[in-house]
Design an enzyme around this catalytic site. Structure first.
Site, mmCIF file in Angstrom:
data_model
loop_
_atom_site.group_PDB
_atom_site.id
_atom_site.type_symbol
_atom_site.label_atom_id
_atom_site.label_comp_id
_atom_site.label_asym_id
_atom_site.label_seq_id
_atom_site.Cartn_x
_atom_site.Cartn_y
_atom_site.Cartn_z
ATOM 1 N N TYR A 144 89.748 -3.619 -41.595
ATOM 2 C CA TYR A 144 88.417 -3.751 -41.001
ATOM 3 C C TYR A 144 87.419 -4.212 -42.061
ATOM 4 O O TYR A 144 86.735 -5.229 -41.888
ATOM 5 C CB TYR A 144 87.997 -2.409 -40.405
ATOM 6 C CG TYR A 144 86.697 -2.466 -39.649
ATOM 7 C CD1 TYR A 144 86.617 -3.105 -38.411
ATOM 8 C CD2 TYR A 144 85.544 -1.871 -40.151
ATOM 9 C CE1 TYR A 144 85.422 -3.154 -37.703
ATOM 10 C CE2 TYR A 144 84.350 -1.913 -39.450
ATOM 11 C CZ TYR A 144 84.286 -2.550 -38.230
ATOM 12 O OH TYR A 144 83.094 -2.601 -37.533
ATOM 13 N N VAL A 186 82.491 10.123 -34.430
ATOM 14 C CA VAL A 186 82.088 11.516 -34.550
ATOM 15 C C VAL A 186 81.168 11.963 -33.407
ATOM 16 O O VAL A 186 81.343 13.054 -32.870
ATOM 17 C CB VAL A 186 81.490 11.805 -35.950
ATOM 18 C CG1 VAL A 186 80.148 11.110 -36.165
ATOM 19 C CG2 VAL A 186 81.362 13.286 -36.174
ATOM 20 N N SER A 188 80.807 10.653 -30.275
ATOM 21 C CA SER A 188 81.512 10.726 -28.986
ATOM 22 C C SER A 188 82.497 11.899 -28.992
ATOM 23 O O SER A 188 82.641 12.603 -27.996
ATOM 24 C CB SER A 188 82.196 9.404 -28.655
ATOM 25 O OG SER A 188 82.939 8.927 -29.746
ATOM 26 N N ASN A 189 83.158 12.137 -30.122
ATOM 27 C CA ASN A 189 84.067 13.293 -30.197
ATOM 28 C C ASN A 189 83.319 14.609 -30.025
ATOM 29 O O ASN A 189 83.659 15.420 -29.163
ATOM 30 C CB ASN A 189 84.795 13.326 -31.546
ATOM 31 C CG ASN A 189 86.013 12.412 -31.567
ATOM 32 O OD1 ASN A 189 86.285 11.692 -30.613
ATOM 33 N ND2 ASN A 189 86.742 12.434 -32.672
ATOM 34 N N GLN A 208 79.965 15.342 -45.757
ATOM 35 C CA GLN A 208 79.722 13.898 -45.874
ATOM 36 C C GLN A 208 78.564 13.518 -44.943
ATOM 37 O O GLN A 208 78.331 14.210 -43.952
ATOM 38 C CB GLN A 208 80.991 13.089 -45.543
ATOM 39 C CG GLN A 208 81.438 13.081 -44.105
ATOM 40 C CD GLN A 208 82.342 14.255 -43.748
ATOM 41 O OE1 GLN A 208 82.167 15.353 -44.241
ATOM 42 N NE2 GLN A 208 83.303 14.013 -42.873
ATOM 43 N N THR A 209 77.857 12.454 -45.289
ATOM 44 C CA THR A 209 76.676 12.092 -44.485
ATOM 45 C C THR A 209 76.859 10.735 -43.797
ATOM 46 O O THR A 209 77.615 9.879 -44.253
ATOM 47 C CB THR A 209 75.396 12.003 -45.348
ATOM 48 O OG1 THR A 209 75.502 10.873 -46.229
ATOM 49 C CG2 THR A 209 75.164 13.266 -46.139
ATOM 50 N N PRO A 273 84.076 7.275 -46.429
ATOM 51 C CA PRO A 273 82.908 7.279 -47.322
ATOM 52 C C PRO A 273 82.170 8.623 -47.300
ATOM 53 O O PRO A 273 82.035 9.244 -46.249
ATOM 54 C CB PRO A 273 82.038 6.160 -46.763
ATOM 55 C CG PRO A 273 82.969 5.275 -46.012
ATOM 56 C CD PRO A 273 84.012 6.196 -45.439
#
Ligand code: UDP
Length: 313
Positions: A144, A186, A188-189, A208-209, A273
């Protein structure tokens, strides 16, 4: 204006088509191979006289007489783009080649949907467009990330070599109605898990942000970019600079859905990331654009959308 939207049945593509068909002066071709997009997303547009759906994979060339091309086609969620990584890379590289050739034949403008993933696991924070990124060329996200980077290169080479008008935007995490509930992202989950009373799956320690942009804000920025003066080629970051940890996001989702779901911690995916936030000074300066919808408001609209899907199911 004859406008082509590739990936037009996907999350961003379908929201963009919806916006473009509102102008009766536009004729919108919506192209999609339905790999991750869904006809459901454009069902309401099918009756419009200025909307046409074409099932096609942009890995293969296509001939259409158009003035503007929005190239949104590519699976974008990590599970989706990792399911067939070779095809993902082809979609970015062959896809943009086919679109640039089409633009060259018809003197059209191409707007490339690039991504914050071109910055990889960024070492500069927040990320400005001049940062070249920290990308693993051989990892599971590379199909990707590197595909999108190569697509940007092709845009700029077609512009320099053949004078094709191009616009490149780098899209940061975006959410909202029409994102497939099974997309694997994240938001939608978390929302779907909360609504179903299932555990919220937090990857890693959840510290993580990410910065989340509501889809209507993003679409406004995209349309402004396409219709900006010719010399504005980008790349331009589009996203919401509000930065949240995944734990903060989970808390907000649980609060708004009044869900009793618990958090369950899973391993952090490889090459995920740690921190991401757009520097949007360029978008502000060149397009007079900045997002208006804060996370709590956008989340409320998104929750409503997923609730309506659950009721229909
Ligand atoms: N994530 C999570 N739980 C999920 C899905 C994702 O904690 O159910 C994390 C993921 O590891 C990443 C962040 O949320 O750190 C954003 O993931 P997403 O897939 O939405 O987008 P990305 O920015 O990774 O493309």
């Amino acid at each position: 204006m004859r406008i082509l939207v590739t990936g037009g049945a996907g999350f961003l593509g379908s929201n963009l088509c919806e916006r473009l068909v509102k102008d009766p002066e536009n004729y919108v071709y919506c192209l999609d191979n339905l790999q991750t997009g869904s006809l459901e997303n454009v069902r309401e547009l099918m009756d419009r006289p200025n909307f046409e759906f074409i099932e096609h994979d942009i890995v293969e060339p296509i001939e259409l007489n158009v003035d503007q091309i929005y190239n949104a086609a590519c699976p974008a969620s990590p599970p989706a783009y990792q399911a067939d990584p070779v095809h993902t890379l082809k979609t970015s590289v062959f896809g943009i080649l086919n679109m640039l050739e089409l633009a060259r034949r018809h003197d059209a403008t191409v707007l490339q949907f690039s991504t914050s993933e071109v910055y990889g696991d960024a070492l500069v924070h927040p990320q400005p467009e001049i940062y070249w990124g920290n990308v693993n060329p051989d990892g599971i996200r590379s199909c990707y990330d590197e595909g999108k980077r190569a697509a940007e290169t092709l845009c700029f080479d077609y512009h320099r070599q053949y004078g094709v008008r191009i616009k490149v935007i780098r899209i940061f995490n975006t959410y909202g109605p029409k994102m497939n509930p099974k997309d694997g992202r994240v938001i939608s989950n978390f929302v779907n898990q909360a609504l179903r009373g299932e555990d919220l799956t937090v990857y890693g320690d959840g510290k993580q942000t990410r910065s989340f942009c509501y889809v209507d804000d993003l679409i406004e920025g995209i349309v402004r970019m396409m219709n900006s003066p010719e010399e504005i080629t980008g790349p331009v970051n589009l996203g919401n600079p509000g930065e949240f940890t995944m734990l903060e996001l989970a808390e907000e989702v649980l609060g708004q859905t009044r869900s009793k779901s618990k958090l369950v911690f899973h391993a952090l995916p490889k090459d995920d990331p740690k921190q991401r936030r757009p520097d949007i000074s360029k978008a502000k300066e060149l397009l007079g654009w900045e997002p208006r919808v804060p996370l709590n408001e956008g989340l409320a609209k998104t929750i409503k959308y997923y609730q309506s899907l659950l009721v229909r199911a």
